[in-house]
Write a protein that holds these residues in place. Structure first.
Motif, short mmCIF file in Angstrom:
data_model
loop_
_atom_site.label_atom_id
_atom_site.label_comp_id
_atom_site.label_asym_id
_atom_site.label_seq_id
_atom_site.Cartn_x
_atom_site.Cartn_y
_atom_site.Cartn_z
N GLY A 24 41.53 25.88 22.17
CA GLY A 24 39.99 26.97 21.86
C GLY A 24 39.27 26.87 20.72
N ILE A 25 39.70 26.40 19.63
CA ILE A 25 37.84 25.97 19.26
C ILE A 25 37.65 25.38 19.29
N LEU A 26 37.43 24.44 20.50
CA LEU A 26 36.82 23.16 21.54
C LEU A 26 36.07 24.28 22.87
N LEU A 27 36.79 25.47 22.92
CA LEU A 27 35.87 25.59 24.40
C LEU A 27 34.83 25.33 24.75
N PRO A 28 33.56 26.56 23.22
CA PRO A 28 32.35 26.24 22.92
C PRO A 28 31.67 25.07 23.50
N VAL A 29 32.61 24.39 23.00
CA VAL A 29 31.88 22.40 23.03
C VAL A 29 31.02 22.25 24.38
N PRO A 30 31.47 22.19 25.81
CA PRO A 30 31.61 21.52 27.43
C PRO A 30 29.88 23.06 27.15
N ILE A 31 29.90 24.18 26.79
CA ILE A 31 28.76 24.81 27.19
C ILE A 31 28.24 24.62 26.14
N LEU A 71 34.63 34.18 22.49
CA LEU A 71 33.43 34.71 20.73
C LEU A 71 34.73 35.08 20.61
N VAL A 72 34.79 36.64 21.31
CA VAL A 72 36.04 37.44 20.06
C VAL A 72 37.25 36.41 19.84
N MET A 73 38.12 36.04 20.87
CA MET A 73 39.81 35.46 20.40
C MET A 73 39.45 34.37 19.09
N ILE A 74 37.56 33.36 19.49
CA ILE A 74 37.68 32.23 18.36
C ILE A 74 37.69 33.20 17.34
N GLY A 75 37.14 34.01 16.87
CA GLY A 75 36.97 34.76 15.76
C GLY A 75 38.40 35.61 15.12
N THR A 76 39.01 36.43 15.84
CA THR A 76 40.34 36.59 15.57
C THR A 76 41.25 35.76 15.52
N GLY A 77 41.29 34.36 15.90
CA GLY A 77 42.04 33.18 16.22
C GLY A 77 41.68 32.50 14.26
N LEU A 78 40.65 32.90 14.24
CA LEU A 78 40.06 31.88 13.23
C LEU A 78 40.14 32.74 11.94
N LEU A 79 40.11 34.22 11.56
CA LEU A 79 40.99 35.18 10.94
C LEU A 79 42.58 34.94 10.65
#
Length: 241
Positions: free
Chosen positions: A78-85, A145-153
């Motif tokens: 999940g954390i790595l999802l933005p990396v390709p973009i 973005l929402v999933m990463i934010g909630t996942g970090l919490l």
């Protein structure tokens, strides 16, 4: 005689489509960088969905086991999802297509209204990306973005109060379910369009498919060889869509 001529015309058109579909090259729709970004996102998203299913469905959890490892893989994918973009932004073609996906034009609104009224897509109102594809891209970016934010919490519980973690868990779980539904619809629609899948796989699509499915798309001509006469430029005010 007219019927025979009409049948011959349809047969010739079908043979032309078949020839273009089997051709190695056609119209360039995506560059290698864009294809790489899409494949990388697909792989990471599949890992996220599968590991989430193993975490939330007891029968799968019992089969897979090793819950701590599954949680770790889920978190990092999940954390790595933005990396390709982010990496894809190096490509000018990717940035151009990201700009197209992020803008709605008048014909996109007409495409949506026609879809609501008739339950059918309107290829004559579609540019390089139709309005449905633009909405899917916007939903995907926002959901990630929402999933990463909630996942970090949820990942670092000591850094946030209990009420935040409770809300984050609620949003994360239900948004994950919605993402699963949307992805299922996306895969279903893609399964019905082999030429669109070919475009994502090879970067090229047949000309007849571009004319019929994305009538407003005006592909940019290939760059002329070094030292060659580039010829007349585009018409004033024209813009590829």
């Amino acid at each position: 005689m007219t019927s025979t001529d009409g049948w011959a015309g349809r047969t010739a058109a079908m043979m032309t489509r078949l020839h273009e579909s089997r051709a190695v090259t056609g119209l360039r729709r995506f560059t290698r960088a864009e294809t790489w970004v899409h494949r990388s996102l697909n792989c990471l998203m599949v890992v996220c969905v599968l590991t989430a299913a193993c975490l939330y469905f007891p029968p799968l959890a019992e089969i897979v086991g090793r819950r701590r490892l599954v949680v770790t893989v889920h978190e990092w994918s999940g954390i790595l999802l933005p990396v390709p973009i982010v990496a894809g932004l190096v490509s000018r073609a990717f940035r151009a297509d990201a700009g197209r996906l992020g803008r709605f034009f008048p014909h996109d609104w007409r495409w949506l209204r026609a879809l609501v009224r008739t339950r059918r897509r309107q290829p004559s109102l579609a540019g390089k990306f139709n309005a449905g594809q633009k909405l899917f891209a916007a939903f995907t970016v926002g959901a990630v973005l929402v999933m990463i934010g909630t996942g970090l919490l949820m990942w670092f519980p000591r850094l946030s109060p209990l009420v935040w973690r409770t809300g984050a868990t609620f949003v994360h779980d239900w948004l994950a379910l919605l993402i699963g539904v949307v992805i299922t619809g996306h895969v279903y629609l893609a399964s019905k369009d082999p030429e669109a899948r070919r475009g994502l796989r090879t970067g090229h699509v047949p000309r007849w498919w571009a004319r019929e499915e994305h009538a407003l798309w005006r592909p940019e001509p290939p760059a002329p060889p070094t030292g060659a006469d580039p010829g007349p430029g585009p018409l004033t005010g024209s813009r590829p869509e």
